[in-house]
Scaffold this motif. Sequence first.
Motif, short mmCIF file in Angstrom:
data_model
loop_
_atom_site.label_atom_id
_atom_site.label_comp_id
_atom_site.label_asym_id
_atom_site.label_seq_id
_atom_site.Cartn_x
_atom_site.Cartn_y
_atom_site.Cartn_z
N ILE A 1 11.56 14.46 20.04
CA ILE A 1 12.89 15.03 20.28
C ILE A 1 13.95 13.94 20.42
CG2 ILE A 1 12.81 15.13 22.82
CD1 ILE A 1 14.14 17.84 20.40
N HIS A 2 13.53 12.71 20.69
CA HIS A 2 14.49 11.60 20.75
C HIS A 2 15.02 11.23 19.37
CE1 HIS A 2 13.68 10.84 24.94
NE2 HIS A 2 12.45 10.39 24.75
N LEU A 3 14.30 11.56 18.31
CA LEU A 3 14.57 11.03 16.98
C LEU A 3 15.55 11.89 16.19
CD1 LEU A 3 10.92 10.14 15.94
CD2 LEU A 3 12.60 8.69 17.10
N PRO A 4 16.18 11.32 15.17
CA PRO A 4 17.01 12.13 14.27
C PRO A 4 16.18 13.23 13.62
CG PRO A 4 17.38 9.79 13.90
CD PRO A 4 16.20 9.89 14.82
N LEU A 5 16.84 14.33 13.28
CA LEU A 5 16.13 15.48 12.74
C LEU A 5 15.36 15.12 11.47
CD1 LEU A 5 15.49 18.48 12.95
CD2 LEU A 5 17.59 18.95 11.66
N GLY A 6 15.90 14.22 10.65
CA GLY A 6 15.22 13.85 9.42
C GLY A 6 13.84 13.25 9.67
N LEU A 7 13.69 12.44 10.72
CA LEU A 7 12.39 11.86 11.04
C LEU A 7 11.45 12.88 11.67
CD1 LEU A 7 13.29 8.28 12.33
CD2 LEU A 7 12.69 9.05 10.02
N PRO B 1 10.50 14.81 -0.03
CA PRO B 1 10.42 13.77 -1.07
C PRO B 1 10.59 12.34 -0.57
CG PRO B 1 11.75 15.62 -1.81
CD PRO B 1 11.48 15.85 -0.35
N ASP B 2 11.36 12.14 0.50
CA ASP B 2 11.66 10.77 0.96
C ASP B 2 10.67 10.32 2.03
OD1 ASP B 2 13.15 8.48 0.69
OD2 ASP B 2 14.62 9.04 2.20
N HIS B 3 9.42 10.69 1.90
CA HIS B 3 8.46 10.44 2.98
C HIS B 3 8.13 8.96 3.16
CE1 HIS B 3 4.95 9.80 0.27
NE2 HIS B 3 5.62 10.62 -0.54
N LEU C 1 0.84 -1.20 0.00
CA LEU C 1 0.00 0.00 0.00
C LEU C 1 0.87 1.24 0.00
CD1 LEU C 1 -2.64 -0.97 2.73
CD2 LEU C 1 -2.85 -1.23 0.25
N ASP C 2 0.76 2.07 -1.01
CA ASP C 2 1.54 3.31 -1.09
C ASP C 2 3.02 3.05 -0.88
OD1 ASP C 2 -0.81 4.65 -1.52
OD2 ASP C 2 -0.97 5.46 0.51
N GLY C 3 3.52 1.96 -1.45
CA GLY C 3 4.94 1.64 -1.33
C GLY C 3 5.33 1.00 -0.01
N VAL C 4 4.36 0.75 0.86
CA VAL C 4 4.63 0.16 2.18
C VAL C 4 4.05 -1.25 2.20
CG1 VAL C 4 4.27 0.36 4.66
CG2 VAL C 4 4.55 2.43 3.26
N ARG C 5 4.86 -2.24 2.60
CA ARG C 5 4.37 -3.61 2.71
C ARG C 5 3.67 -3.77 4.06
NH1 ARG C 5 4.81 -7.71 -0.35
NH2 ARG C 5 6.34 -6.66 -1.65
#
Length: 240
Positions: free
Chosen positions: A185-191, A221-223, A13-17
């Motif tokens: 705030i625990h996560l990398p900035l990209g996420l 773009p890399d969502h 679904l939408d590129g997600v298995r």
Amino acid sequence: MTAPAVESREILLDGVRVAYTLRRSARKTLGLRIDHRGLTVGVPLRVGLREAEAFIRSHAAWVVEKLHNRPQPELRPAFEAVEGAAVPFLGEAWRLSIGRGNNRVLWHEIGPERVLELALRSGGDARRLLLRELQQRGLDLFKNRVEEFCLRLGRPVPPVALSNARTRWGSCSSRSGIRLHWRLIHLPLGLIDYVVAHEVAHLVEMNHSPRFWSVVESIYPDHVAARKALRQVAASLPSL
């Protein structure tokens, strides 16, 4: 041959298995349910797999969104703010140091080591002090990132507040603005940026239609990869 009453299957679904449970029963309509176990698809006894999966695909955006925002099981014991404990901050591990002071938090980077010092008054609550610091850092950063993505879309910057919701990383309302879970705030900035971009996109499309995902893609773009990474990392966060 009679189809089994319960099957474990997968669908793209939408590129997600997405793994799901197909459950046949004497019901009259098709239905979807998402809980801590994942996606369950309920169908009447005579409905075939092709029709069932067409039904799932017709609700793909809803399914992916609900799975993305479902509460994560508490797999880890409650976090203890003690000497030497590791705290993730923007994707990097910081080691806690407990000291004496006037209830301040000091951030030290000594070579490769990152130390988060909790300077406590006598009888002070280390966990509460740490939580307050992380939430304030989170709010400051989230406001900055929301402003950045609003500028990309040419939209006014809405109010930004913290959330402690059990089921969502973020939410967007035309009345109250954007709310983001402080644990981001625990996560990398990209996420973090993916979640922010997702909520900012709702300022344009208050739904999860293809038009909404086009807005998300225009600013992040890399969502698809980010959504998958967010699900994987969520279970490893401390229960603070």
